[in-house]
Design a protein around this motif. Structure first.
Motif, PDB file in Angstrom:
ATOM      1  N   PRO A   1      16.197 -40.855 103.010  1.00 32.07           N
ATOM      2  CA  PRO A   1      16.753 -40.845 101.653  1.00 32.07           C
ATOM      3  C   PRO A   1      17.099 -39.444 101.126  1.00 32.07           C
ATOM      4  N   GLY A   2      16.352 -38.432 101.486  1.00 34.12           N
ATOM      5  CA  GLY A   2      16.627 -37.063 101.023  1.00 34.12           C
ATOM      6  C   GLY A   2      17.735 -36.368 101.793  1.00 34.12           C
ATOM      7  N   GLY A   3      18.298 -37.031 102.798  1.00 34.69           N
ATOM      8  CA  GLY A   3      19.359 -36.432 103.601  1.00 34.69           C
ATOM      9  C   GLY A   3      18.889 -35.828 104.906  1.00 34.69           C
ATOM     10  N   ASN A   4      17.568 -35.733 105.105  1.00 32.39           N
ATOM     11  CA  ASN A   4      17.046 -35.217 106.369  1.00 32.39           C
ATOM     12  C   ASN A   4      17.288 -36.223 107.488  1.00 32.39           C
TER      13      ASN A   4
ATOM     14  N   VAL B   1      11.729 -27.955 113.161  1.00 34.54           N
ATOM     15  CA  VAL B   1      11.488 -29.393 113.305  1.00 34.54           C
ATOM     16  C   VAL B   1      10.168 -29.728 112.616  1.00 34.54           C
ATOM     17  N   ALA B   2      10.228 -30.616 111.630  1.00 32.52           N
ATOM     18  CA  ALA B   2       9.019 -31.031 110.913  1.00 32.52           C
ATOM     19  C   ALA B   2       8.467 -32.305 111.538  1.00 32.52           C
ATOM     20  N   ASN B   3       7.170 -32.500 111.397  1.00 30.71           N
ATOM     21  CA  ASN B   3       6.491 -33.701 111.904  1.00 30.71           C
ATOM     22  C   ASN B   3       6.810 -33.961 113.372  1.00 30.71           C
TER      23      ASN B   3
ATOM     24  N   VAL C   1      14.535 -33.117 110.833  1.00 32.63           N
ATOM     25  CA  VAL C   1      15.246 -31.848 110.633  1.00 32.63           C
ATOM     26  C   VAL C   1      16.156 -31.947 109.419  1.00 32.63           C
ATOM     27  N   ARG C   2      16.456 -30.787 108.862  1.00 29.87           N
ATOM     28  CA  ARG C   2      17.441 -30.710 107.781  1.00 29.87           C
ATOM     29  C   ARG C   2      18.819 -30.512 108.409  1.00 29.87           C
ATOM     30  N   PRO C   3      19.848 -31.139 107.894  1.00 25.46           N
ATOM     31  CA  PRO C   3      21.195 -30.952 108.461  1.00 25.46           C
ATOM     32  C   PRO C   3      21.628 -29.487 108.466  1.00 25.46           C
TER      33      PRO C   3
END
Length: 77
Positions: free
Chosen positions: A4-7, A47-49, A31-33
């Motif tokens: 939902p946040g765009g990640n 890279v998160a999580n 990841v964030r775009p």
């Protein structure tokens, strides 16, 4: 998958065969775009999580797994 946040949720899977052992490596993360480079790569520190899973089938995996009776004894005690 787009969150939902765009990640973005990324997934990678690779099969390897080494010394008669078939292994599958699975990698997932978020990841964030904006962190994706022009050559479609992402630095690992972005890279998160991150989760890395290695699953194997073959001689080595069988010898590392406890035998049937050992599993029964471990569950009792």
């Amino acid at each position: 998958e787009v969150l939902p946040g765009g990640n973005l949720v990324i997934f990678f899977s690779r099969d390897l065969v080494t010394q008669a052992e078939k292994m599958q490596i699975k990698f997932t993360g978020v990841v964030r775009p904006d962190d994706i480079a022009a050559n479609n790569t992402i630095p690992s520190n972005r890279v998160a999580n991150a989760e890395i899973r290695v699953e194997g089938k073959g001689t080595i995996s069988r010898t590392q797994k406890p035998g049937f009776f050992t599993q029964i004894l471990q569950s009792i005690f």
